[in-house]
Motif scaffolding. Sequence first.
Motif, PDB file in Angstrom:
ATOM      1  N   UNK A 250      -1.919 181.072 -23.677  1.00 24.22           N
ATOM      2  CA  UNK A 250      -2.813 180.168 -24.408  1.00 24.22           C
ATOM      3  C   UNK A 250      -2.261 179.913 -25.806  1.00 24.22           C
ATOM      4  N   UNK A 251      -1.848 180.987 -26.466  1.00 23.06           N
ATOM      5  CA  UNK A 251      -1.291 180.862 -27.809  1.00 23.06           C
ATOM      6  C   UNK A 251      -0.072 179.957 -27.842  1.00 23.06           C
ATOM      7  N   UNK A 252       0.839 180.167 -26.897  1.00 22.47           N
ATOM      8  CA  UNK A 252       2.067 179.373 -26.874  1.00 22.47           C
ATOM      9  C   UNK A 252       1.756 177.881 -26.758  1.00 22.47           C
ATOM     10  N   UNK A 253       0.891 177.557 -25.826  1.00 23.41           N
ATOM     11  CA  UNK A 253       0.570 176.136 -25.624  1.00 23.41           C
ATOM     12  C   UNK A 253      -0.114 175.532 -26.835  1.00 23.41           C
ATOM     13  N   UNK A 254      -1.087 176.257 -27.379  1.00 21.43           N
ATOM     14  CA  UNK A 254      -1.871 175.683 -28.463  1.00 21.43           C
ATOM     15  C   UNK A 254      -1.024 175.457 -29.712  1.00 21.43           C
ATOM     16  N   UNK A 255      -0.078 176.360 -29.948  1.00 23.09           N
ATOM     17  CA  UNK A 255       0.743 176.216 -31.151  1.00 23.09           C
ATOM     18  C   UNK A 255       1.579 174.932 -31.092  1.00 23.09           C
ATOM     19  N   UNK A 256       1.925 174.513 -29.900  1.00 23.79           N
ATOM     20  CA  UNK A 256       2.671 173.263 -29.777  1.00 23.79           C
ATOM     21  C   UNK A 256       1.868 172.068 -30.270  1.00 23.79           C
ATOM     22  N   UNK A 313       0.348 168.389 -23.965  1.00 19.97           N
ATOM     23  CA  UNK A 313       0.839 169.702 -23.532  1.00 19.97           C
ATOM     24  C   UNK A 313      -0.118 170.796 -23.973  1.00 19.97           C
ATOM     25  N   UNK A 314      -0.467 170.750 -25.262  1.00 18.28           N
ATOM     26  CA  UNK A 314      -1.308 171.808 -25.819  1.00 18.28           C
ATOM     27  C   UNK A 314      -2.663 171.869 -25.133  1.00 18.28           C
ATOM     28  N   UNK A 315      -3.212 170.730 -24.776  1.00 17.42           N
ATOM     29  CA  UNK A 315      -4.557 170.774 -24.188  1.00 17.42           C
ATOM     30  C   UNK A 315      -4.536 171.038 -22.691  1.00 17.42           C
ATOM     31  N   UNK A 316      -3.349 170.991 -22.084  1.00 14.01           N
ATOM     32  CA  UNK A 316      -3.301 171.192 -20.635  1.00 14.01           C
ATOM     33  C   UNK A 316      -3.582 172.632 -20.233  1.00 14.01           C
ATOM     34  N   UNK A 317      -3.448 173.532 -21.196  1.00 11.91           N
ATOM     35  CA  UNK A 317      -3.577 174.955 -20.856  1.00 11.91           C
ATOM     36  C   UNK A 317      -5.002 175.321 -20.458  1.00 11.91           C
ATOM     37  N   UNK A 318      -5.975 174.579 -20.959  1.00 13.00           N
ATOM     38  CA  UNK A 318      -7.367 174.949 -20.674  1.00 13.00           C
ATOM     39  C   UNK A 318      -7.658 174.897 -19.184  1.00 13.00           C
ATOM     40  N   UNK A 319      -7.267 173.796 -18.553  1.00  9.77           N
ATOM     41  CA  UNK A 319      -7.507 173.693 -17.111  1.00  9.77           C
ATOM     42  C   UNK A 319      -6.702 174.719 -16.328  1.00  9.77           C
ATOM     43  N   UNK A 320      -5.465 174.895 -16.763  1.00  5.05           N
ATOM     44  CA  UNK A 320      -4.595 175.838 -16.063  1.00  5.05           C
ATOM     45  C   UNK A 320      -5.232 177.223 -16.023  1.00  5.05           C
ATOM     46  N   UNK A 321      -5.712 177.669 -17.167  1.00  3.33           N
ATOM     47  CA  UNK A 321      -6.256 179.019 -17.211  1.00  3.33           C
ATOM     48  C   UNK A 321      -7.602 179.130 -16.512  1.00  3.33           C
ATOM     49  N   UNK A 322      -8.325 178.038 -16.492  1.00  2.00           N
ATOM     50  CA  UNK A 322      -9.590 178.060 -15.760  1.00  2.00           C
ATOM     51  C   UNK A 322      -9.329 178.303 -14.275  1.00  2.00           C
ATOM     52  N   UNK A 323      -8.313 177.622 -13.760  1.00  3.23           N
ATOM     53  CA  UNK A 323      -7.961 177.846 -12.362  1.00  3.23           C
ATOM     54  C   UNK A 323      -7.528 179.283 -12.127  1.00  3.23           C
ATOM     55  N   UNK A 465       7.061 167.370 -16.743  1.00  2.00           N
ATOM     56  CA  UNK A 465       6.637 165.984 -17.008  1.00  2.00           C
ATOM     57  C   UNK A 465       6.486 165.726 -18.503  1.00  2.00           C
ATOM     58  N   UNK A 466       5.732 166.595 -19.153  1.00  4.30           N
ATOM     59  CA  UNK A 466       5.458 166.412 -20.576  1.00  4.30           C
ATOM     60  C   UNK A 466       6.742 166.424 -21.402  1.00  4.30           C
ATOM     61  N   UNK A 467       7.596 167.394 -21.135  1.00  6.14           N
ATOM     62  CA  UNK A 467       8.813 167.495 -21.938  1.00  6.14           C
ATOM     63  C   UNK A 467       9.783 166.352 -21.630  1.00  6.14           C
ATOM     64  N   UNK A 468       9.760 165.873 -20.410  1.00  4.60           N
ATOM     65  CA  UNK A 468      10.599 164.717 -20.091  1.00  4.60           C
ATOM     66  C   UNK A 468      10.120 163.497 -20.866  1.00  4.60           C
ATOM     67  N   UNK A 469       8.812 163.335 -20.918  1.00  6.58           N
ATOM     68  CA  UNK A 469       8.261 162.227 -21.704  1.00  6.58           C
ATOM     69  C   UNK A 469       8.621 162.360 -23.170  1.00  6.58           C
TER      70      UNK A 469
ATOM     71  N   UNK B 265       6.846 179.924 -35.335  1.00 10.85           N
ATOM     72  CA  UNK B 265       5.591 180.428 -34.760  1.00 10.85           C
ATOM     73  C   UNK B 265       5.635 180.355 -33.238  1.00 10.85           C
ATOM     74  N   UNK B 266       6.155 179.228 -32.746  1.00 10.45           N
ATOM     75  CA  UNK B 266       6.236 179.069 -31.293  1.00 10.45           C
ATOM     76  C   UNK B 266       7.120 180.151 -30.693  1.00 10.45           C
TER      77      UNK B 266
END
Lengths: 477, 437
Positions: A250-256, A313-323, A465-469, B265-266
């Motif tokens: 969660x931390x990694x994604x959000x920091x992005x 990218x940062x907001x995608x983690x919420x759904x991932x972790x819910x699953x 996908x996200x990083x390719x974009x 940080x990342x």
Amino acid sequence: MEPATPDLGRLLQPSPLEPLGHTDAGLEAVVDEDAEGVRDEDVPGDQTMTENNFWLKKIEISVSEAEKRTGRNAMNMQETYTAYLIETRSVEHIDGPSVLTDSLWRRYSEFELLRNYLLVYYPHVVVPPLPEKRAEFVWHKLSADNMDPDFVERRRIGLENFLLRIASHPILCRDKIFYLFLTQEGNWKETVYETGFQLKADSRLKALNATFRVKNPDKRFTELKHYSDELQSVISHLLRVRARVADRLYGVYKVHGNYGRVFREGKGKKHQCVIAFLHAPYWGPGPQLSEWSAIEKEMGDGLQSAGHHMDVYASSIDDILEDEEHYADQLKEYLFYAEALRAVCRKHELMQYDLEMAAQDLASKKQQCEELATGTVRTFSLKGMTTKLFGQETPEQREARIKVLEEQISEGEQQLKSKNLEGREFVKNAWADIERFKEQKNRDLKEALISYAVMQISMCKKGIQVWTNAKECFSKM
Amino acid sequence: MSGGLPKALPSTGPHSLRDMPHPLAGSSSEEAVGGDSTPSPDLLLARSFADKDLILPNGGTPAGTSSPASSSSLLNRLQLDDDLDGETRDLFVTVDDPKKHVCTMETYITYRITTKSTRVEFDLPEYSVRRRYQDFDWLRNKLEESQPTHLIPPLPEKFVVKGVVDRFSEEFVETRRKALDKFLKRITDHPVLSFNEHFNVFLTAKDLNAHKKQGMALLTRMGESVKHVTGGYKLRSRPLEFAAIGEYLDTFALKLGTIDRIAQRIIKEEIEYLVELREYGPVYSTWSALEGELAEPLEGVSACIGNCSTALEELTDDMTEDFLPVLREYVLYSDSMKNVLKKRDQVQAEYEAKLEAVALRKEDRPKVPADVEKCQDRMECFNADLKADMERWQNNKRQDFRQLLMGMADKNIQYYEKCLTAWESIIPLLQERQEAK
């Protein structure tokens, strides 16, 4: 006796202990379409559906809602609790419509009561566990509050799963109290207490004692108990670490998300002023500065659109972790199942210990009898002592005593026989249910691992996908 | 980039080293040198050194003694860095082959500097020398002294403050090597700096220390004059374009700082994630040991997580080694650029002050005194050089950042691809039905 369709075979057998089985024994669980996590109990169910015609009706069970309630508890104090709506539908024929037959509200404590009852009356069955009472293995984003809506929602699913497990169990599904749980809202608790199951329950102390003192338990049960201890330990560890992993991910994604913010800042006022200056004609001859500002603008645009992707990218983690929480719940069920396994082992130990004690008692009585008859005192006894001190007893007294002993011995032999039989029946039935459980466990956990892998794959694909974009945006800088 | 070289701006003053004929320049500049005035004493001085002292006992081995790469492959490698618009490059410099030297007094690393050139300034077509960090530091100082009107590229940091960093670890040495290589390449690309005598000596001298001791004061005219500009003059106002550059640099530095912090940080978060993953994977193995039918699937999951952990470690290593240093380099770059701007301000201030002093004297002499003219020239040259360099810098910066960010995106894509492969390969294993007992 391994029937070809095991469930079918067991359904036709009476359960060994007091069966309050409902004659209308057509309780067949079909997973509600909306329920998450399709279980493989469907498979045996399907078999019985097609092969067995004498099930009169099929029932669908769902725990469809949860509601916060306030009421007065036993001590007449205000309390808040959550009530769950249980709906039962019957289905006339396979693809027919379902009709709502019963609907009532139950709270968690009533589920607990049901389970405790089943534990007492079906000690040879691995009784399905309830979802956790309090939220454990939480990571920082999850709430440990029992009233938290996410927790309540996961608990609702867990309770539905519990009922479905019972309903698809060949023995438990026929229990009357279970049937009443689904159908009789008022007075159900009283009915349960009336069975007097609490009296039948083995005391914990007794069970503990037996565990330590039993001499000859069935090796398979000893191994099983060992296995369930290890299983419990390893799954606990796994859940704990998984929670920490989730936290960190969660931390990694959000920091992005910070990149998103910074990349978009380039569109600020100050930056615009700088570009305007650079555009000014003061620059003089030489390479045109429109080039400079053009470069800045292109870089700015590229960065800004990349920033958008970083936000995604940062907001995608919420759904991932819910699953992923769902996966954790599947593991938790088997964590708690370990306890149920242990309960069956304990019961065996208790019965075995009982048997051993009875046998020992019988043996000592026989010996006493023999000694009295032959007059030899081989073992120390109070009687022997007093005899020495106060003189021997009369032959009449001795006769009387021998007679009593002989009665006791004959009684004891009867008891031992029946205990032995009981014990063997228990072992046989328990082991059969344990085999059933093992297969269920292997199936379920494999499914869980597969769905976990699928989740990871989806997460990786999203990341690519996200990083390719983003890369494409960068390339336009 | 629109034009290769900044066009020679009209100048009335004496020629600076900058006007030395470029081998590939058009005939115009040659005429400019030959026609207008005799070459300045400085140029002659430089020339004489070039003739006498730089013919060093280089021996007959042009490419050095320990070169594993053949000349042609070296050339190929160097040519990959060529990104200038069709301009025929005639100077190639590479930094590689770090080696540790253990002496009684100290231990240090040297790097091999390989130079290939067709320029007349170089006696031999190829050179191979070894240099250590303090040699680079010396070079940079000399360049700053001798070419104060130009932007000198930054060096990687001298000291590493972050925790206990092993100066001799492979990662540190490699990161530094890349930065030093970049440093020399930037100088090589610069139309003026690449002709600097100190640079030449650095690339070719067998014994650099001897040169250092000689205290060659190869200052150009410009260098001398700028050096003597006293700091006492206060600039009234910066011309708009330079003010804009100044502001831009400030904003840029701030932004860079933020990006650097975010990147760090990342990486920190990723490392902490990695730590947990390294514990997570093995638990599945432990579980696998308890099971029968589930043993293989569980073991498979454990291995999978292990692979993902390794991929993550590679990602964080790459980011640390390749991404962060470049950001820091640009922070240093913009710092030194701001200093150059300040120096420019000084020059302008002096000129304006002197001009004002003349105006105040209320004399009828129409001719402006020579020294004021000199100041004006100085200022104009400085402005021209600076503008040209800024333009070049802006283009390079764009390319560098484009490459940097695309590289970052690439590394993340590779990480996810590795994980994807791992998880996809395990699905068939999980779905496998075991034979019924």
